[in-house]
Design a protein around this motif. Structure first.
Motif, PDB file in Angstrom:
ATOM      1  N   UNK A  78      -9.204   6.604  -5.213  1.00 13.87           N
ATOM      2  CA  UNK A  78     -10.289   7.461  -4.733  1.00 13.87           C
ATOM      3  C   UNK A  78     -11.609   6.699  -4.669  1.00 13.87           C
ATOM      4  N   UNK A  79     -11.711   5.645  -5.476  1.00 12.12           N
ATOM      5  CA  UNK A  79     -12.928   4.819  -5.479  1.00 12.12           C
ATOM      6  C   UNK A  79     -12.748   3.584  -4.602  1.00 12.12           C
ATOM      7  N   UNK A  80     -11.558   2.984  -4.661  1.00 18.48           N
ATOM      8  CA  UNK A  80     -11.265   1.797  -3.842  1.00 18.48           C
ATOM      9  C   UNK A  80     -10.257   2.196  -2.771  1.00 18.48           C
ATOM     10  N   UNK A  81     -10.698   2.473  -1.547  1.00 16.30           N
ATOM     11  CA  UNK A  81      -9.824   3.016  -0.495  1.00 16.30           C
ATOM     12  C   UNK A  81      -8.923   1.951   0.128  1.00 16.30           C
ATOM     13  N   UNK A  82      -7.872   1.623  -0.572  1.00 18.57           N
ATOM     14  CA  UNK A  82      -6.958   0.556  -0.146  1.00 18.57           C
ATOM     15  C   UNK A  82      -6.000   1.065   0.938  1.00 18.57           C
ATOM     16  N   UNK A  83      -5.898   0.303   2.018  1.00 18.57           N
ATOM     17  CA  UNK A  83      -4.990   0.657   3.113  1.00 18.57           C
ATOM     18  C   UNK A  83      -3.728  -0.186   3.027  1.00 18.57           C
ATOM     19  N   UNK A  84      -2.570   0.445   3.077  1.00 19.09           N
ATOM     20  CA  UNK A  84      -1.295  -0.252   2.986  1.00 19.09           C
ATOM     21  C   UNK A  84      -0.866  -0.855   4.313  1.00 19.09           C
ATOM     22  N   UNK A  85      -1.076  -0.138   5.385  1.00 20.34           N
ATOM     23  CA  UNK A  85      -0.550  -0.564   6.667  1.00 20.34           C
ATOM     24  C   UNK A  85       0.926  -0.236   6.787  1.00 20.34           C
ATOM     25  N   UNK A  86       1.494  -0.483   7.963  1.00 23.20           N
ATOM     26  CA  UNK A  86       2.883  -0.102   8.210  1.00 23.20           C
ATOM     27  C   UNK A  86       3.860  -0.845   7.307  1.00 23.20           C
ATOM     28  N   UNK A  87       3.618  -2.150   7.108  1.00 22.75           N
ATOM     29  CA  UNK A  87       4.530  -2.928   6.258  1.00 22.75           C
ATOM     30  C   UNK A  87       4.500  -2.421   4.822  1.00 22.75           C
ATOM     31  N   UNK A  88       3.300  -2.184   4.299  1.00 28.53           N
ATOM     32  CA  UNK A  88       3.168  -1.675   2.937  1.00 28.53           C
ATOM     33  C   UNK A  88       3.807  -0.316   2.770  1.00 28.53           C
ATOM     34  N   UNK A  89       3.603   0.555   3.748  1.00 25.62           N
ATOM     35  CA  UNK A  89       4.204   1.889   3.698  1.00 25.62           C
ATOM     36  C   UNK A  89       5.727   1.781   3.673  1.00 25.62           C
ATOM     37  N   UNK A  90       6.280   0.877   4.511  1.00 23.63           N
ATOM     38  CA  UNK A  90       7.733   0.716   4.581  1.00 23.63           C
ATOM     39  C   UNK A  90       8.293   0.241   3.242  1.00 23.63           C
ATOM     40  N   UNK A  91       7.596  -0.700   2.588  1.00 23.10           N
ATOM     41  CA  UNK A  91       8.057  -1.213   1.295  1.00 23.10           C
ATOM     42  C   UNK A  91       8.062  -0.099   0.249  1.00 23.10           C
ATOM     43  N   UNK A  92       6.967   0.665   0.195  1.00 23.29           N
ATOM     44  CA  UNK A  92       6.857   1.731  -0.795  1.00 23.29           C
ATOM     45  C   UNK A  92       7.908   2.812  -0.541  1.00 23.29           C
ATOM     46  N   UNK A  93       8.094   3.188   0.727  1.00 23.54           N
ATOM     47  CA  UNK A  93       9.101   4.201   1.060  1.00 23.54           C
ATOM     48  C   UNK A  93      10.504   3.711   0.713  1.00 23.54           C
ATOM     49  N   UNK A  94      10.755   2.410   0.946  1.00 20.58           N
ATOM     50  CA  UNK A  94      12.060   1.850   0.631  1.00 20.58           C
ATOM     51  C   UNK A  94      12.355   1.898  -0.855  1.00 20.58           C
ATOM     52  N   UNK A  95      11.377   1.523  -1.669  1.00 19.21           N
ATOM     53  CA  UNK A  95      11.542   1.562  -3.123  1.00 19.21           C
ATOM     54  C   UNK A  95      11.775   3.000  -3.587  1.00 19.21           C
ATOM     55  N   UNK A  96      11.017   3.919  -3.013  1.00 22.00           N
ATOM     56  CA  UNK A  96      11.171   5.330  -3.371  1.00 22.00           C
ATOM     57  C   UNK A  96      12.555   5.849  -3.009  1.00 22.00           C
ATOM     58  N   UNK A  97      13.034   5.483  -1.818  1.00 21.77           N
ATOM     59  CA  UNK A  97      14.347   5.947  -1.367  1.00 21.77           C
ATOM     60  C   UNK A  97      15.449   5.438  -2.287  1.00 21.77           C
ATOM     61  N   UNK A  98      15.350   4.178  -2.688  1.00 25.08           N
ATOM     62  CA  UNK A  98      16.363   3.611  -3.592  1.00 25.08           C
ATOM     63  C   UNK A  98      16.333   4.337  -4.939  1.00 25.08           C
ATOM     64  N   UNK A  99      15.136   4.486  -5.485  1.00 27.74           N
ATOM     65  CA  UNK A  99      15.007   5.147  -6.779  1.00 27.74           C
ATOM     66  C   UNK A  99      15.492   6.575  -6.749  1.00 27.74           C
ATOM     67  N   UNK A 100      15.094   7.317  -5.719  1.00 23.43           N
ATOM     68  CA  UNK A 100      15.476   8.723  -5.655  1.00 23.43           C
ATOM     69  C   UNK A 100      16.979   8.873  -5.417  1.00 23.43           C
ATOM     70  N   UNK A 101      17.566   7.968  -4.622  1.00 24.08           N
ATOM     71  CA  UNK A 101      19.016   8.032  -4.365  1.00 24.08           C
ATOM     72  C   UNK A 101      19.795   7.877  -5.658  1.00 24.08           C
ATOM     73  N   UNK A 102      19.355   6.937  -6.501  1.00 23.98           N
ATOM     74  CA  UNK A 102      20.041   6.732  -7.783  1.00 23.98           C
ATOM     75  C   UNK A 102      19.813   7.930  -8.696  1.00 23.98           C
ATOM     76  N   UNK A 103      18.562   8.337  -8.818  1.00 21.75           N
ATOM     77  CA  UNK A 103      18.197   9.429  -9.729  1.00 21.75           C
ATOM     78  C   UNK A 103      18.890  10.732  -9.355  1.00 21.75           C
ATOM     79  N   UNK A 104      18.728  11.151  -8.110  1.00 19.37           N
ATOM     80  CA  UNK A 104      19.295  12.429  -7.700  1.00 19.37           C
ATOM     81  C   UNK A 104      20.802  12.353  -7.556  1.00 19.37           C
ATOM     82  N   UNK A 105      21.314  11.232  -7.045  1.00 17.82           N
ATOM     83  CA  UNK A 105      22.763  11.083  -6.891  1.00 17.82           C
ATOM     84  C   UNK A 105      23.479  11.165  -8.220  1.00 17.82           C
TER      85      UNK A 105
END
Length: 495
Positions: free
Chosen positions: A327-354
């Motif tokens: 909220x103080x440092x408005x860091x932008x991820x960009x498309x590559x950063x978003x893809x990396x974060x979404x990928x990590x989330x998908x892997x984690x959630x697949x294991x957790x929920x599965x």
């Protein structure tokens, strides 16, 4: 006493005793008095006054106390400014409203696990619709007033005082349940209210028992007519764990998003991702609220300062550090950063929920086509332990998914660290601050924004060790046979 006691007249068994955990009385002292200081320290040192961390801390040899106070925004009034009565009352009103929704909003009623005395406690679950009502009200206020909605500005402007309010409330509740625990019926006495001492909570050491929790499931019955018994009976442990603090985490995140918009006039992809991921995790937990009845927190742990403080101080104020930073440092991820974060989330959630879905299906309907071919061993206690599928990879494979998802909360902050530089706005002539990442500050902010990931990993390992101890005691030789087949604890082939 065995579990043959009449359900109408349960008799209190001899309370089970366990040894010290968390370093015993010394560890309890460190946590009770140390962790609140750590939360204040994090808030002051990573701030919106001078930077994250405060720049002077990067050159400690030349740092003076007066300079440090200026850089961290230490109030001129000193410690007394950390508390505000009005803020405390408003914070308390949030708890009261949450309680009101639990009592009067319709909800699912269910029985918990069998207690040592043979009975079962009854619970009422409506945390998810309660959260939807509160979030809808906040959404309506934001629609009318935007980022200047009073809730968002109140939480940001009085953040330190809100921490103090939650600390006072949690400590008061912990003291109340500690004192109340001494009215639990003694062994051999009738126990119509099904009150029990927690196995590890009655050591006789006052500080440790206050910290760990003496009573297993402390409850109060409100004198409210025209509602069911389950509605007027409040399980303090479940209420604190599922309501004010967990939802408060999301509310603080939203306040931080509003602050970023008020400051910069836009919202970054990083803070949006963090807020959405954490909100999804929280709402998923609230939606699955009945699952709490089978958790170690409810079945084994007493309710004391550890859970009270953890639920409404530690969780909302430490777990929202990432969005507060962004909220103080408005860091932008960009498309590559978003893809990396979404990928990590998908892997984690697949294991957790599965893993969790597989366990739930196996327990509730072993003939479900999705689990009917899962291999297992049967114990002398009658339990079936899976040795294939997700649970054949590691004995606590769901913890790996949970921890992997925690990375997605921290990664959007990047290589964190910034300083705030003051300048004159050429258009308005007003003094303004701009968050800039200097080479000196770069990376040091990760102490704060990645703290959750490290802490959560330690927490899960500690919980896994407690799970192992419980299962070894319950299953004996069968547990040794099981662990010889499923060798990994959390990370397949590594740990």
């Amino acid at each position: 006493m065995p579990a043959k006691n009449s359900k109408k007249n349960p008799v209190q068994p001899v309370p089970e005793k366990r040894g010290y955990e968390f370093g015993g009385p010394l560890g309890a002292f460190g946590i009770v008095f140390g962790l609140p200081i750590l939360i204040y320290l994090f808030t002051f040192v990573c701030n919106d006054v001078s930077g994250c961390p405060a720049p002077g801390l990067l050159s400690p040899s030349t740092l003076s106390l007066d300079q440090l106070k200026r850089e961290v925004g230490w109030p001129k009034e000193g410690f007394t400014a950390l508390y505000d009565t009005e803020v405390t009352l408003w914070t308390l009103s949030y708890y009261v409203f949450s309680l009101f929704l639990q009592v009067f909003l319709p909800g699912q009623e269910a029985e918990g696990s069998v207690l040592a005395c043979g009975g079962k406690l009854k619970y009422k679950f409506n945390a998810f619709p309660s959260a939807i009502i509160i979030l809808s009200g906040l959404a309506g206020g934001t629609y009318l007033y935007g980022a200047d909605f009073v809730v968002w500005t109140f939480l940001w402007d009085n953040y330190i005082q809100v921490i103090t309010a939650n600390l006072l409330i949690s400590s008061s509740i912990a003291m109340f349940v500690y004192l109340k625990s001494f009215t639990v019926p003694e062994a051999g006495k009738l126990n119509p209210s099904l009150r029990e001492l927690a196995p590890g909570g009655h050591t006789g050491n006052v500080l440790y028992d206050f910290f760990i929790g003496r009573e297993l499931n402390p409850r109060i019955t409100l004198p409210i007519p025209f509602v069911s018994e389950a509605s007027r009976t409040i399980d303090i442990k479940v209420f604190m764990e599922m309501r004010p603090g967990l939802l408060g985490w999301t509310i603080l995140n939203l306040s931080n998003v509003a602050h970023q918009y008020r400051t910069y006039g836009y919202v970054t992809d990083s803070i949006v991702l963090v807020t959405i991921f954490q909100a999804f995790y929280i709402l998923d937990a609230l939606y699955m609220e009945p699952a709490i009845m089978t958790t170690m927190d409810v079945i084994m742990d007493g309710f004391g300062f550890m859970l009270s403080f953890g639920d409404v101080v530690w969780v909302p104020h430490v777990y929202s550090i990432q969005s507060r930073y962004l909220s103080v440092f408005p860091y932008e991820l960009g498309l590559t950063g978003i893809a990396v974060v979404l990928g990590v989330t998908a892997v984690g959630y697949s294991i957790f929920r599965g893993a969790n879905n597989q366990k739930n299906r196996f327990r509730t309907n072993p003939n479900d086509p999705r689990v009917k071919n899962v291999k297992y061993i049967e114990t002398a206690a009658g339990s079936k332990l899976m040795i294939s599928g997700w649970w054949g990879l590691a004995r606590h494979i769901n913890y790996l998914g949970d921890w992997t998802m925690s990375w997605a909360y921290c990664l959007p902050t990047g290589v964190a660290g910034y300083v705030l530089i003051e300048s004159i706005n050429p258009a308005s002539g007003e003094l303004q601050k701009q968050a800039v990442q200097t080479p000196e500050a770069r990376g040091w902010g990760m102490i704060f924004t990645y703290f959750y990931m490290v802490y959560f990993g330690v927490l899960l390992i500690h919980r896994e060790m407690r799970d192992e101890e419980k299962c070894e005691k319950k299953y004996g030789a069968d547990w040794k046979r099981y662990t010889s087949i499923v060798r990994s604890r959390i990370i397949p082939g590594i740990y």
